[in-house]
Design a protein around this motif. Structure first.
Motif, PDB file in Angstrom:
ATOM      1  N   ALA A   5       0.862  -1.181   0.000  1.00  0.00           N
ATOM      2  CA  ALA A   5       0.000   0.000   0.000  1.00  0.00           C
ATOM      3  C   ALA A   5       0.897   1.228   0.000  1.00  0.00           C
ATOM      4  N   ASP A   6       0.563   2.237  -0.782  1.00  0.00           N
ATOM      5  CA  ASP A   6       1.323   3.492  -0.725  1.00  0.00           C
ATOM      6  C   ASP A   6       0.644   4.414   0.287  1.00  0.00           C
ATOM      7  N   ILE A   7       1.405   5.335   0.875  1.00  0.00           N
ATOM      8  CA  ILE A   7       0.895   6.049   2.058  1.00  0.00           C
ATOM      9  C   ILE A   7       0.943   7.574   1.940  1.00  0.00           C
ATOM     10  N   ALA A   9      -5.522  13.081  -2.174  1.00  0.00           N
ATOM     11  CA  ALA A   9      -6.356  13.207  -3.371  1.00  0.00           C
ATOM     12  C   ALA A   9      -6.152  12.034  -4.322  1.00  0.00           C
ATOM     13  N   CYS A  10      -5.375  11.027  -3.880  1.00  0.00           N
ATOM     14  CA  CYS A  10      -5.229   9.830  -4.722  1.00  0.00           C
ATOM     15  C   CYS A  10      -5.661   8.601  -3.930  1.00  0.00           C
ATOM     16  N   GLY A  11      -6.196   8.834  -2.718  1.00  0.00           N
ATOM     17  CA  GLY A  11      -6.752   7.717  -1.942  1.00  0.00           C
ATOM     18  C   GLY A  11      -5.733   6.803  -1.302  1.00  0.00           C
ATOM     19  N   HIS A  12      -4.491   7.285  -1.103  1.00  0.00           N
ATOM     20  CA  HIS A  12      -3.499   6.415  -0.478  1.00  0.00           C
ATOM     21  C   HIS A  12      -3.838   6.167   0.995  1.00  0.00           C
ATOM     22  N   ASP A  13      -4.644   7.067   1.595  1.00  0.00           N
ATOM     23  CA  ASP A  13      -5.159   6.814   2.945  1.00  0.00           C
ATOM     24  C   ASP A  13      -6.067   5.590   2.944  1.00  0.00           C
ATOM     25  N   GLU A  32       5.183   7.421  -3.243  1.00  0.00           N
ATOM     26  CA  GLU A  32       4.744   6.937  -4.564  1.00  0.00           C
ATOM     27  C   GLU A  32       4.584   8.102  -5.524  1.00  0.00           C
ATOM     28  N   GLU A  33       4.094   9.223  -5.011  1.00  0.00           N
ATOM     29  CA  GLU A  33       3.816  10.363  -5.896  1.00  0.00           C
ATOM     30  C   GLU A  33       5.083  10.938  -6.510  1.00  0.00           C
ATOM     31  N   LYS A  34       6.233  10.670  -5.891  1.00  0.00           N
ATOM     32  CA  LYS A  34       7.500  11.101  -6.489  1.00  0.00           C
ATOM     33  C   LYS A  34       8.037  10.040  -7.444  1.00  0.00           C
ATOM     34  N   MET A  82      -2.820  -2.633  -4.889  1.00  0.00           N
ATOM     35  CA  MET A  82      -4.192  -2.265  -5.219  1.00  0.00           C
ATOM     36  C   MET A  82      -4.282  -0.749  -5.282  1.00  0.00           C
ATOM     37  N   HIS A  83      -5.015  -0.235  -6.273  1.00  0.00           N
ATOM     38  CA  HIS A  83      -5.304   1.191  -6.310  1.00  0.00           C
ATOM     39  C   HIS A  83      -6.802   1.387  -6.428  1.00  0.00           C
ATOM     40  N   ASN A  84      -7.311   2.385  -5.721  1.00  0.00           N
ATOM     41  CA  ASN A  84      -8.722   2.718  -5.854  1.00  0.00           C
ATOM     42  C   ASN A  84      -9.006   3.188  -7.279  1.00  0.00           C
ATOM     43  N   SER A  86       0.739   6.289 -14.602  1.00  0.00           N
ATOM     44  CA  SER A  86       1.834   5.391 -14.217  1.00  0.00           C
ATOM     45  C   SER A  86       1.819   5.144 -12.714  1.00  0.00           C
ATOM     46  N   GLU A  87       2.618   4.179 -12.272  1.00  0.00           N
ATOM     47  CA  GLU A  87       2.657   3.744 -10.876  1.00  0.00           C
ATOM     48  C   GLU A  87       4.039   3.177 -10.605  1.00  0.00           C
ATOM     49  N   ASP A  88       4.633   3.570  -9.483  1.00  0.00           N
ATOM     50  CA  ASP A  88       5.977   3.032  -9.231  1.00  0.00           C
ATOM     51  C   ASP A  88       5.927   1.589  -8.724  1.00  0.00           C
TER      52      ASP A  88
HETATM   53 NI    NI Z   1      -2.178   6.922  -6.394  1.00  0.00          NI
END
Ligand code: NI
Length: 394
Positions: free
Chosen positions: A80-82, A105-109, A141-143, A165-167, A332-334
């Protein structure tokens, strides 16, 4: 705090309530990439509370933990990214961000809360687990660099399969998007310096005009996607900046261009870079200019292995989710960096939002938290059953 938590429907109302509460807490106090100190502490404290093993890794932010035993079977990782984003929240929610200019704003919470839920559920049946679940709470993740940090500190060591998993706001709660093969694009930056010879605009033959060279180069670059990449594949080549000259009657010496390349297939990434180099060299020779290219690699494409995607699908059936086949996206996604090391799958969880990722009014339907936690629990268990331990380790 104190606002009513509605929409409970899970089998374990108490845990669901706690998950919604911690997600709201994370939402209220968002932290940007590499600054996730309070978030890290909240994760640690949840896991400690459940007596879950925290691994000692050299990370300033982020957490790696384990449930189960490496002696009893394979190691599978759930990530999970945070981190949050530098966006001013405009949802009007009672638990909206209390930090100006920062927002989840990307739902990492939501991802973090879901994985904490799965952790608690898996811990309850730790003695029955046929292997080990590695929990990766990843920073930054955002970087686009957090996954690399995790890998460098050994978070993937011994892992046989990795899942993320991503929302997905445009999918309804209870729906999951799973796709084998390419799902998200690679990201590459491009900087081009064209060096000509400056001259009076009335005497062009005495110089080399980098603006004319730029025009030919930009036009030729358009032929890569239209004439070199297969019509079945997808890619983007965009020139997004061009700077040259500072007055009307002088041909300048330099032109600077910047742009980006996105590809769904790892091979197209290599191929497009090669074509850009060939075209630049050809244009440089044609116009007697010098062209310098600077290529920056961001994350590679998110590419799901057949086996991992199958397991993700079986887990979705078990968790009672409706499965759809998502379109690949040029976002994209790291997470893709993990997949360069270990096979894995990245899936999209429906969250019934009205706005897309990174929008100031982005929301997640909280009913998705419990479904997600249960899904990740099923996923880890199934993955441990389905993946064989490598011969060498037996
Ligand atoms: Ni995201």
């Amino acid at each position: 705090m104190g606002e009513p938590i509605e929409g409970l429907h899970g089998a374990d109302d108490e845990l669901e309530t706690k998950l919604i509460a911690i997600r709201r807490q994370l939402h209220r106090y968002p932290e940007l990439a590499d600054e996730e100190y309070a978030t890290t502490e909240a994760i640690r404290s949840w896991l400690r509370n459940d007596d879950i093993r925290l691994l000692d890794v050299p990370l300033m932010t982020g957490v790696v933990a384990e449930i189960g035993s490496r002696e009893r079977g394979p190691v599978v990782a759930l990530r999970a990214d945070i981190d949050a984003l530098p966006i001013q929240e405009a949802t009007g929610l009672p638990y909206a961000s209390s930090v100006a200019g920062k927002m989840h704003a990307c739902g990492h919470d939501f991802h973090t809360a879901s994985l904490l839920g799965a952790a608690t559920l898996l811990k309850r049946k730790e003695q029955e687990l046929r292997g080990c679940v590695r929990l990766l709470f990843q920073p930054a993740e955002e970087k686009g660099i957090g996954a690399l940090k995790m890998i460098q500190c050994g978070a993937l060591d011994g892992v046989q399969l990795v899942f993320g998993m991503h929302n997905k706001p445009d999918l309804p709660v209870g729906t999951i998007g799973i796709r084998a093969g390419s799902l998200m694009s690679s990201v590459n930056g491009l900087r081009i310096e064209i060096k000509g010879v400056s001259t009076h605009a009335a005497i062009p033959h005495a110089g080399i005009d980098p603006i004319v060279v730029s025009a030919h180069l930009i036009t030729a670059l358009q032929s890569i996607v239209s004439r070199n990449v297969s019509a079945i594949d997808s890619a983007v080549v965009s020139i997004t900046q061009i700077h040259a000259g500072n007055t009307w009657n002088v041909i300048p010496e330099l032109a600077l261009l910047e742009g980006t390349v996105r590809t769904l297939q790892p091979e197209s990434r290599v191929f497009i870079r090669q074509r850009i180099e060939e075209i630049a060299a050809g244009i440089a020779a044609t116009f007697r200019a010098e062209i310098k290219l600077q290529w920056t690699d961001g994350p590679p494409p998110v590419h799901n292995s057949q086996l991992a995607a199958e397991i993700a699908g079986l887990a979705a059936q078990q968790a009672g989710l409706h499965i759809i086949l998502p379109e690949p996206t040029t976002a994209s996604e790291d997470f893709a960096y993990y997949q360069q090391q270990v096979a894995g799958a990245f899936v999209f969880m429906g969250t019934s939002g009205h706005y897309g990722w990174h929008h100031p009014a982005f929301t997640v339907d909280e009913r998705a938290i419990w479904k997600s936690a249960r899904y990740l629990e099923c996923l880890a268990e199934l993955a441990m059953q389905k993946v064989a331990i490598p011969e060498a380790e037996n």
